[in-house]
Design an enzyme around this catalytic site. Sequence first.
Site, PDB file in Angstrom:
ATOM      1  N   ARG A 158      39.344  59.785 -14.261  1.00 50.24           N
ATOM      2  CA  ARG A 158      38.104  59.736 -15.046  1.00 50.24           C
ATOM      3  C   ARG A 158      37.212  58.590 -14.588  1.00 50.24           C
ATOM      4  O   ARG A 158      36.000  58.616 -14.767  1.00 50.24           O
ATOM      5  CB  ARG A 158      38.419  59.596 -16.548  1.00 50.24           C
ATOM      6  CG  ARG A 158      37.165  59.489 -17.429  1.00 50.24           C
ATOM      7  CD  ARG A 158      37.480  59.795 -18.883  1.00 50.24           C
ATOM      8  NE  ARG A 158      38.469  58.902 -19.433  1.00 50.24           N
ATOM      9  CZ  ARG A 158      38.198  57.702 -19.957  1.00 50.24           C
ATOM     10  NH1 ARG A 158      36.969  57.248 -19.981  1.00 50.24           N
ATOM     11  NH2 ARG A 158      39.170  56.970 -20.467  1.00 50.24           N
ATOM     12  N   TYR A 184      14.979  73.900 -17.444  1.00 50.92           N
ATOM     13  CA  TYR A 184      16.129  74.748 -17.741  1.00 50.92           C
ATOM     14  C   TYR A 184      16.366  74.772 -19.253  1.00 50.92           C
ATOM     15  O   TYR A 184      16.333  73.729 -19.910  1.00 50.92           O
ATOM     16  CB  TYR A 184      17.343  74.183 -17.006  1.00 50.92           C
ATOM     17  CG  TYR A 184      18.649  74.880 -17.256  1.00 50.92           C
ATOM     18  CD1 TYR A 184      18.776  76.255 -17.096  1.00 50.92           C
ATOM     19  CD2 TYR A 184      19.771  74.154 -17.629  1.00 50.92           C
ATOM     20  CE1 TYR A 184      19.983  76.886 -17.311  1.00 50.92           C
ATOM     21  CE2 TYR A 184      20.990  74.774 -17.844  1.00 50.92           C
ATOM     22  CZ  TYR A 184      21.089  76.147 -17.680  1.00 50.92           C
ATOM     23  OH  TYR A 184      22.286  76.763 -17.900  1.00 50.92           O
ATOM     24  N   ASP A 216      15.002  66.898 -11.857  1.00 51.26           N
ATOM     25  CA  ASP A 216      16.019  67.920 -11.632  1.00 51.26           C
ATOM     26  C   ASP A 216      15.604  68.658 -10.359  1.00 51.26           C
ATOM     27  O   ASP A 216      14.593  69.356 -10.332  1.00 51.26           O
ATOM     28  CB  ASP A 216      16.086  68.875 -12.824  1.00 51.26           C
ATOM     29  CG  ASP A 216      17.207  69.906 -12.681  1.00 51.26           C
ATOM     30  OD1 ASP A 216      17.551  70.259 -11.538  1.00 51.26           O
ATOM     31  OD2 ASP A 216      17.714  70.388 -13.718  1.00 51.26           O
ATOM     32  N   LYS A 235      24.883  75.448  -8.084  1.00 53.54           N
ATOM     33  CA  LYS A 235      23.904  76.305  -7.419  1.00 53.54           C
ATOM     34  C   LYS A 235      23.983  76.166  -5.892  1.00 53.54           C
ATOM     35  O   LYS A 235      25.059  76.288  -5.336  1.00 53.54           O
ATOM     36  CB  LYS A 235      22.508  75.974  -7.954  1.00 53.54           C
ATOM     37  CG  LYS A 235      22.432  75.882  -9.484  1.00 53.54           C
ATOM     38  CD  LYS A 235      22.897  77.136 -10.197  1.00 53.54           C
ATOM     39  CE  LYS A 235      22.548  77.172 -11.680  1.00 53.54           C
ATOM     40  NZ  LYS A 235      23.201  76.163 -12.515  1.00 53.54           N
TER      41      LYS A 235
END
Length: 442
Positions: free
Chosen positions: A107, A160, A232, A257
């Site tokens: 983590r 988005y 973005d 993507k």
Amino acid sequence: QSKSKRDKVHETHRVAESTHPSSILSLEMYLLAAFKASAVILLASFLAVGGTKGSAFTTKAVHGAPFHDALGSVNMPIYQASTFRFDSAEHGAKCFAGESDGFIYTRINNPTIRELEKTLALLENGYDGICTSSGMAAVNVVYMSLLGAGKHIVCHKTVYGPSRGVLEQHWSRFGVEASFVDTSDVEEVAKAIKPNTALIYLESPANPTVSVSDIPAIAALAKQHDIPVCVDNTFCGPYLQLPLDLGADIVVNSLTKSLNGHADIVAGAIVTKTKEMYQKLRPMSITLGTCMDPNQAFLVRRGLKTLPLRIDRAQESATRVAAYLEGHPKVAWVAYPGLASHPQHDLCQRIMKGPGTMMSFGLKGGVEEGRKFLNALQLCILAVSLGGVETLIQHPASMTHAKLSPQAREQGGVTDDLVRLSIGIEDVEEIMADIGQALEKV
């Protein structure tokens, strides 16, 4: 295992340069100890030669941030481990105190993930990267790090769907105010800025309208008010657009993507322009637990190697498909940066290296005819997501942006007739033939 062998393996994965943020809150110190060496697993020779062997994007995409594995692996291995062994009690204590550059816990840091983070920073011309479990995890790390009660964000009106929805439905509950404006108009951005504005958040090209914002002009405006700008960059990726070079402070990508490109993982990434911004965002990612899985990182890194080849092929096809749609009698409109009819066509040519693979269009028959068209497609896949090797098509108003209110969709330009199309690498003649036969059904 002999001590000498352990030392050899440990030395192989030593970090070349150490940075440990001194400004981190004491509550988070134990999480950040590993970032005394934020360039995990990269050899000293990497920094000595100033980076990868070659400056061309395609070369950097293949070779990335150089590393050395103890067994000589050509590709970065998958370190599928949750925790890492200390050499001694003293070594463990030093790691948690930030006095050693060893690994602690996935983590916090992991060799496979760090190699990807460093490669993404290399491709984006940034300081360092932060990989997350999804694109929305990356977005929320940025929001959580820079926003708070009484703060204000200026956001593109057609980002988005979940990026806007989480601000309207959840961040508003904690006293965060959001203004959604047409950021393709710099004057609208200037009018929206308030004394408490803490972030300007752009998506360019925007999802799904494909509108383009003048990143350099907005960044210059933001600097006058000491406001960070986040972009973005998912529709372009670093191969087609470099927001940090254009003046932005933070760039976010959905790795799901085009950067991965094979529709087989979900992941996100943040790259910052400066060390100071990195030190604001990295602790939040660790604290929130947005870490990526090492196997995700391996698959994304593999996908990155072919990014330029895939984008070149798909972009060439997209240019032909957009022209075909624009000339079709049943198509009402087409939005694609490569078309002269695009409202920001000239701007696209200035700030983007190519028009990309994404477009939207509407049919003259409206939403009902649109449904007939989508249901008649045979090659193009009716599915959300974008940027993969497959051609994907969807209806945002009833799918990706369905959680937004009708008023928000209308304000953002997500009309009921809008169809979003992501061009893949299939034979372009067959893509157009499939679109053509489906249009005959409406």
